[in-house]
Write a protein that holds these residues in place. Structure first.
Motif, PDB file in Angstrom:
ATOM      1  N   PRO A   6      60.708 -23.034  53.400  1.00  0.00           N
ATOM      2  CA  PRO A   6      59.600 -22.385  54.122  1.00  0.00           C
ATOM      3  C   PRO A   6      59.472 -22.938  55.540  1.00  0.00           C
ATOM      4  O   PRO A   6      59.863 -24.073  55.810  1.00  0.00           O
ATOM      5  CB  PRO A   6      58.365 -22.740  53.299  1.00  0.00           C
ATOM      6  CG  PRO A   6      58.834 -23.414  52.076  1.00  0.00           C
ATOM      7  CD  PRO A   6      60.252 -23.792  52.250  1.00  0.00           C
ATOM      8  N   GLU A   7      58.915 -22.160  56.431  1.00  0.00           N
ATOM      9  CA  GLU A   7      58.776 -22.557  57.839  1.00  0.00           C
ATOM     10  C   GLU A   7      58.070 -23.886  58.005  1.00  0.00           C
ATOM     11  O   GLU A   7      58.436 -24.693  58.857  1.00  0.00           O
ATOM     12  CB  GLU A   7      58.033 -21.476  58.626  1.00  0.00           C
ATOM     13  CG  GLU A   7      58.940 -20.348  59.062  1.00  0.00           C
ATOM     14  CD  GLU A   7      58.248 -19.390  60.009  1.00  0.00           C
ATOM     15  OE1 GLU A   7      57.688 -19.879  61.020  1.00  0.00           O
ATOM     16  OE2 GLU A   7      58.274 -18.195  59.734  1.00  0.00           O
ATOM     17  N   GLU A   8      57.041 -24.136  57.209  1.00  0.00           N
ATOM     18  CA  GLU A   8      56.267 -25.364  57.375  1.00  0.00           C
ATOM     19  C   GLU A   8      57.043 -26.633  57.007  1.00  0.00           C
ATOM     20  O   GLU A   8      56.614 -27.733  57.309  1.00  0.00           O
ATOM     21  CB  GLU A   8      54.943 -25.307  56.596  1.00  0.00           C
ATOM     22  CG  GLU A   8      55.072 -25.172  55.111  1.00  0.00           C
ATOM     23  CD  GLU A   8      55.161 -23.728  54.622  1.00  0.00           C
ATOM     24  OE1 GLU A   8      55.108 -23.530  53.402  1.00  0.00           O
ATOM     25  OE2 GLU A   8      55.293 -22.801  55.443  1.00  0.00           O
ATOM     26  N   LEU A   9      58.211 -26.467  56.376  1.00  0.00           N
ATOM     27  CA  LEU A   9      59.063 -27.615  56.034  1.00  0.00           C
ATOM     28  C   LEU A   9      60.260 -27.763  56.980  1.00  0.00           C
ATOM     29  O   LEU A   9      61.086 -28.650  56.790  1.00  0.00           O
ATOM     30  CB  LEU A   9      59.566 -27.498  54.591  1.00  0.00           C
ATOM     31  CG  LEU A   9      58.513 -27.584  53.493  1.00  0.00           C
ATOM     32  CD1 LEU A   9      59.164 -27.424  52.130  1.00  0.00           C
ATOM     33  CD2 LEU A   9      57.731 -28.887  53.568  1.00  0.00           C
ATOM     34  N   ARG A  10      60.353 -26.935  57.985  1.00  0.00           N
ATOM     35  CA  ARG A  10      61.518 -26.955  58.888  1.00  0.00           C
ATOM     36  C   ARG A  10      61.315 -27.886  60.085  1.00  0.00           C
ATOM     37  O   ARG A  10      61.609 -27.543  61.218  1.00  0.00           O
ATOM     38  CB  ARG A  10      61.830 -25.544  59.374  1.00  0.00           C
ATOM     39  CG  ARG A  10      62.283 -24.629  58.259  1.00  0.00           C
ATOM     40  CD  ARG A  10      62.674 -23.264  58.779  1.00  0.00           C
ATOM     41  NE  ARG A  10      62.682 -22.319  57.684  1.00  0.00           N
ATOM     42  CZ  ARG A  10      62.505 -21.038  57.823  1.00  0.00           C
ATOM     43  NH1 ARG A  10      62.339 -20.505  59.023  1.00  0.00           N
ATOM     44  NH2 ARG A  10      62.505 -20.239  56.769  1.00  0.00           N
ATOM     45  N   TYR A  11      60.849 -29.064  59.840  1.00  0.00           N
ATOM     46  CA  TYR A  11      60.629 -30.071  60.882  1.00  0.00           C
ATOM     47  C   TYR A  11      61.948 -30.663  61.364  1.00  0.00           C
ATOM     48  O   TYR A  11      62.104 -30.966  62.535  1.00  0.00           O
ATOM     49  CB  TYR A  11      59.716 -31.163  60.319  1.00  0.00           C
ATOM     50  CG  TYR A  11      59.379 -32.275  61.271  1.00  0.00           C
ATOM     51  CD1 TYR A  11      58.342 -32.134  62.186  1.00  0.00           C
ATOM     52  CD2 TYR A  11      60.070 -33.485  61.251  1.00  0.00           C
ATOM     53  CE1 TYR A  11      58.006 -33.152  63.048  1.00  0.00           C
ATOM     54  CE2 TYR A  11      59.744 -34.513  62.114  1.00  0.00           C
ATOM     55  CZ  TYR A  11      58.713 -34.343  63.008  1.00  0.00           C
ATOM     56  OH  TYR A  11      58.389 -35.362  63.870  1.00  0.00           O
ATOM     57  N   THR A  14      66.239 -25.933  61.539  1.00  0.00           N
ATOM     58  CA  THR A  14      65.767 -24.552  61.460  1.00  0.00           C
ATOM     59  C   THR A  14      66.428 -23.784  60.324  1.00  0.00           C
ATOM     60  O   THR A  14      66.210 -22.580  60.189  1.00  0.00           O
ATOM     61  CB  THR A  14      66.015 -23.817  62.795  1.00  0.00           C
ATOM     62  OG1 THR A  14      67.411 -23.883  63.088  1.00  0.00           O
ATOM     63  CG2 THR A  14      65.209 -24.431  63.924  1.00  0.00           C
ATOM     64  N   GLU A  15      67.226 -24.491  59.515  1.00  0.00           N
ATOM     65  CA  GLU A  15      67.895 -23.829  58.394  1.00  0.00           C
ATOM     66  C   GLU A  15      66.881 -23.157  57.481  1.00  0.00           C
ATOM     67  O   GLU A  15      65.811 -23.696  57.229  1.00  0.00           O
ATOM     68  CB  GLU A  15      68.695 -24.836  57.563  1.00  0.00           C
ATOM     69  CG  GLU A  15      69.936 -25.333  58.235  1.00  0.00           C
ATOM     70  CD  GLU A  15      70.702 -26.279  57.323  1.00  0.00           C
ATOM     71  OE1 GLU A  15      70.902 -25.941  56.142  1.00  0.00           O
ATOM     72  OE2 GLU A  15      71.087 -27.349  57.800  1.00  0.00           O
ATOM     73  N   ARG A  16      67.245 -21.995  56.982  1.00  0.00           N
ATOM     74  CA  ARG A  16      66.352 -21.244  56.097  1.00  0.00           C
ATOM     75  C   ARG A  16      66.644 -21.504  54.625  1.00  0.00           C
ATOM     76  O   ARG A  16      65.804 -21.244  53.777  1.00  0.00           O
ATOM     77  CB  ARG A  16      66.463 -19.754  56.392  1.00  0.00           C
ATOM     78  CG  ARG A  16      65.983 -19.401  57.780  1.00  0.00           C
ATOM     79  CD  ARG A  16      66.178 -17.912  58.065  1.00  0.00           C
ATOM     80  NE  ARG A  16      65.809 -17.598  59.427  1.00  0.00           N
ATOM     81  CZ  ARG A  16      64.578 -17.289  59.815  1.00  0.00           C
ATOM     82  NH1 ARG A  16      63.611 -17.258  58.947  1.00  0.00           N
ATOM     83  NH2 ARG A  16      64.328 -17.018  61.081  1.00  0.00           N
ATOM     84  N   TYR A  27      68.444 -34.739  52.837  1.00  0.00           N
ATOM     85  CA  TYR A  27      68.008 -33.478  53.435  1.00  0.00           C
ATOM     86  C   TYR A  27      68.176 -32.355  52.418  1.00  0.00           C
ATOM     87  O   TYR A  27      69.169 -32.336  51.716  1.00  0.00           O
ATOM     88  CB  TYR A  27      68.834 -33.178  54.696  1.00  0.00           C
ATOM     89  CG  TYR A  27      68.466 -31.853  55.319  1.00  0.00           C
ATOM     90  CD1 TYR A  27      67.367 -31.745  56.146  1.00  0.00           C
ATOM     91  CD2 TYR A  27      69.198 -30.699  55.019  1.00  0.00           C
ATOM     92  CE1 TYR A  27      66.999 -30.516  56.674  1.00  0.00           C
ATOM     93  CE2 TYR A  27      68.831 -29.479  55.548  1.00  0.00           C
ATOM     94  CZ  TYR A  27      67.730 -29.400  56.377  1.00  0.00           C
ATOM     95  OH  TYR A  27      67.359 -28.191  56.893  1.00  0.00           O
ATOM     96  N   PRO A  28      67.222 -31.447  52.288  1.00  0.00           N
ATOM     97  CA  PRO A  28      66.033 -31.196  53.089  1.00  0.00           C
ATOM     98  C   PRO A  28      64.804 -31.983  52.669  1.00  0.00           C
ATOM     99  O   PRO A  28      63.685 -31.585  52.993  1.00  0.00           O
ATOM    100  CB  PRO A  28      65.832 -29.696  52.949  1.00  0.00           C
ATOM    101  CG  PRO A  28      66.339 -29.364  51.600  1.00  0.00           C
ATOM    102  CD  PRO A  28      67.490 -30.324  51.375  1.00  0.00           C
TER     103      PRO A  28
END
Length: 154
Positions: A6-11, A14-16, A27-28
């Motif tokens: 999710p976007e909120e975890l892409r600190y 930017t991988e989806r 990682y992640p």
């Protein structure tokens, strides 16, 4: 198993999508959030789940510091991820590192002068002073969480 990030975890990237990590050190990082578990709902806010991994990464970082290695990205990123987990979990929420600045104002449990101190870390995470500060913040967060738990039993 491949999971959507999710976007909120892409600190950290930017991988989806990525493989579900076996550990919070890999990682992640956000193994529990990505796997559907909710340690922030447990009695101790999931902090015991992070203790051994934190100690392992801190020790690896200390070793690299002793030999003056500048290649600390892997360890610092893992420690940052675990700090985010701890910070959000003790405040009863899943980790959302991308949103830390917006959400920190509403956190009941956080270290003193958190915004200023963590902004420093966020701006230069791979420096010695930044990761020493991060280790201090985690120590203070654990203490603050213990005090909060005593004053506000679930």
């Amino acid at each position: 198993m491949t999971v959507r990030i999710p976007e909120e975890l892409r600190y950290f990237s930017t991988e989806r999508e990525a493989e579900l990590p076996e550990s919070v050190c890999v990682y992640p990082y956000f193994k529990y959030e990505l796997g559907g578990e909710k340690p922030w709902e447990s009695e101790k806010s999931g902090l015991p789940l992070l203790e051994s991994a934190w100690a392992k990464m801190e020790q690896a970082l200390d070793e690299k510091q002793r030999i003056r290695s500048k290649d600390v990205k892997e360890e610092v990123d893992a420690l940052l991820a675990m700090f985010f987990m701890a910070l959000f979990w003790v405040n009863g929420q899943p980790a959302a590192p991308v949103l830390w600045k917006e959400k920190q104002a509403d956190f009941a449990v956080k270290p003193i002068n958190f915004l200023e101190r963590f902004t420093y870390i966020d701006n230069r995470p791979y420096t010695y002073m930044a990761y020493r500060q991060l280790i201090e913040l985690m120590t203070e967060l654990k203490k603050a969480a213990a005090v909060y738990a005593i004053k506000n039993p679930r």
